[in-house]
Design an enzyme around this catalytic site. Structure first.
Site, PDB file in Angstrom:
ATOM      1  N   SER A 251      36.531  25.052  32.030  1.00 43.77           N
ATOM      2  CA  SER A 251      37.090  25.919  30.994  1.00 43.77           C
ATOM      3  C   SER A 251      36.063  26.111  29.889  1.00 43.77           C
ATOM      4  O   SER A 251      34.987  25.490  29.901  1.00 43.77           O
ATOM      5  CB  SER A 251      38.365  25.308  30.425  1.00 43.77           C
ATOM      6  OG  SER A 251      38.027  24.166  29.675  1.00 43.77           O
ATOM      7  N   LYS A 252      36.412  26.965  28.946  1.00 46.34           N
ATOM      8  CA  LYS A 252      35.496  27.352  27.864  1.00 46.34           C
ATOM      9  C   LYS A 252      34.818  26.159  27.192  1.00 46.34           C
ATOM     10  O   LYS A 252      33.678  26.260  26.750  1.00 46.34           O
ATOM     11  CB  LYS A 252      36.255  28.147  26.798  1.00 46.34           C
ATOM     12  CG  LYS A 252      36.506  29.583  27.211  1.00 46.34           C
ATOM     13  CD  LYS A 252      35.325  30.483  26.855  1.00 46.34           C
ATOM     14  CE  LYS A 252      35.528  31.894  27.384  1.00 46.34           C
ATOM     15  NZ  LYS A 252      34.385  32.428  28.108  1.00 46.34           N
TER      16      LYS A 252
END
Ligand code: GLU
Length: 482
Positions: A251-252
């Protein structure tokens, strides 16, 4: 065996997560390595998630990654349309067929749709499952809106085989009577997906493990219709490693997560594809890591897929990216990198030479500009940089070396890298000093920094004669003023 037909079935969200790209790539590689077809199908029935322009975005991304569909919205094929929102009549027909055969029913309950969320098992009490014909007719005549629900068997179990995970069994009593068709006639993912995979003759379903829990519901639909089951392959997720060493779904917070982000950072599409291919798949009997698309197709097999999650390693991607750059000609690299740099007139005229220096030193194109900035604008004077114990360099020694060098540089008549190298080398020999000792103050004096892409000769060449002399004179003044 039937012809191998795989599909990539993204929802148009305007984003191509690395995990999705990998799914597309494996589906493509498997189809191509088996002489089969790869289909692009757009699953856009969830209108709330629809993003304008997302279909083009998906198509462009696949094209950039050289994952080329044989069939799709803009690729032709005998099973069009390939966009689910254009196939509404088809889903309606099959949903009604299921009602006829007693495997689905109309549900007139209020808020029925809201209760249908997959997570909320048990949320729907099956109120309409056994309505009498009269009650159904009454509701229909009164125009009560309805959804169509799948009539799950109340006993027994459903088993399917997954290539990576083996047999998976679930008790039917665990399954909710899920919505197949919503009030507005839109199918749910779980319904449309099955209908289309069957009608499009998909032989192998390759997708993420998050769909494994939905698969028994799909399998029951295949059974209700009397259709042959495809082969299921649920891929382990792509994970990211956080700074504290913990591992979780990519994820980010781990860094770039989409193909587009990586392109913007200046990784080549082929390097990304190559890296992604090895995230959860490995070739048999070889340690080869650099693969062209053709080589991937030749080497790919389902046996090479890993059933444990793969961790996205940005360092490894950097390494691989660097390998791709090294294999390019200076001209190719210069062309690829050009949009990532801002050059002044002088550097523009020497761009291919500079690109040749950078090619072996960078891992992504966005690293270039900061590393060449000193050629356009000299960083502020910093006396500390001149002092270097290893090379026995002090401020005094720096002055002693820089002063005569200016004359040497001024006497170079032909500003070529050969002439510059010869003059500097001759001067170094004449001093009786070590090469490193002479180069240190020159490098710092010219560039204002300790580390540069290329050595003193290259920096001189790139700066040009006038600019080099000016920078060294200025350095000399600064050092003398200390
Ligand atoms: N539309 C689903 C998704 O985006 C596809 C899942 C599948 O491949 O069956 O992720």
């Amino acid at each position: 065996m039937n012809r191998v037909r795989t599909r990539f079935a993204p929802s148009p969200t305007g984003f191509m997560h690395i995990g999705n790209l990998r799914t597309a790539l494996y589906a493509y590689l498997f189809a191509k390595s088996s002489g089969g077809d790869f289909i692009l199908r757009i699953e856009d029935t969830d209108r709330a998630r629809y993003v304008e322009g997302a279909v083009e975005f998906i198509e462009n991304t696949l094209e950039a990654a050289k994952i080329i569909p044989d069939e799709g919205p803009h690729h032709g094929g005998n099973f069009a349309p390939y966009v689910q929102s254009e196939r509404m009549d088809i889903y309606k027909k099959y949903a009604e067929q299921l009602i006829e055969s007693g495997h689905a029913y109309r549900c007139f309950c209020q808020q029925s749709e809201e209760q249908s969320g997959e997570k909320k098992f048990g949320g729907y009490d099956r109120h309409c499952r056994d309505l009498s014909d009269d009650e159904i007719k009454k509701n229909l005549d009164a125009g009560v809106p309805y959804v169509i629900r799948q009539k799950m068997p109340l006993v027994g179990e459903t088993t399917f085989f997954d290539v990576l995970h083996g047999n998976i069994t679930i008790a039917n009593s665990e399954l909710e009577d899920q919505v197949l068709l919503k009030r507005d006639g839109m199918p749910t993912y779980n319904f449309a997906n099955v209908i289309d995979d069957h009608l499009m003759e998909v032989s192998h379903i390759i997708r993420g493990t998050e769909f494994i829990t939905s698969t028994p519901k799909h399998v029951l639909l295949y059974q209700f219709f009397g259709w042959e089951l495809p082969t299921f392959i649920h891929l382990a997720p792509v994970m990211g490693k956080a700074a504290d060493g913990s591992i979780s779904k990519l994820s980010k917070r781990h860094g770039a997560t989409s193909f587009d982000d990586l392109i913007k950072m200046g990784y080549l599409p082929e390097a990304i594809t190559n890296y992604v291919a090895l995230l959860g798949w490995s070739p048999k009997n070889t340690n080869q890591e650099i693969f062209s698309m053709e080589e991937l197709i030749a080497a790919f097999s389902l046996e090479g897929l890993s059933k444990s999650p793969a961790v996205f390693d940005y360092d490894k991607l950097d390494w691989m990216s660097g390998e791709y750059f090294k294999r390019m000609s200076d001209q190719q690299f210069a062309d690829s990198a050009r949009s990532f740099v801002e050059l002044d007139e002088n550097l523009s005229s020497k761009w291919i030479f500079l690109a040749g220096l950078l090619k072996t030193r960078v891992s992504k194109l966005s690293d270039i500009q900061p590393s060449i900035k000193f050629l356009i604008e000299k960083p502020p004077f910093d006396a500390e940089l001149f002092v270097n114990k290893k090379n026995k360099i002090t401020v005094e020694k720096s002055i002693e070396i820089i002063e005569p060098t200016i004359g040497v540089i001024e006497r170079i008549d032909d500003w070529t890298i050969e002439k510059i190298s010869a003059a500097i080398s001759e001067f170094t020999t004449s001093t009786g000093l070590k090469v490193g000792t002479v180069m240190w103050p020159l490098r710092v004096g010219l560039s204002g920094q300790k580390v540069t892409p290329g050595g003193v000769n290259e920096i001189l060449y790139l700066l040009g004669k006038k600019n080099s002399v000016a920078r060294l004179n200025e350095t000399l003044d600064n050092l003398r003023a200390l």
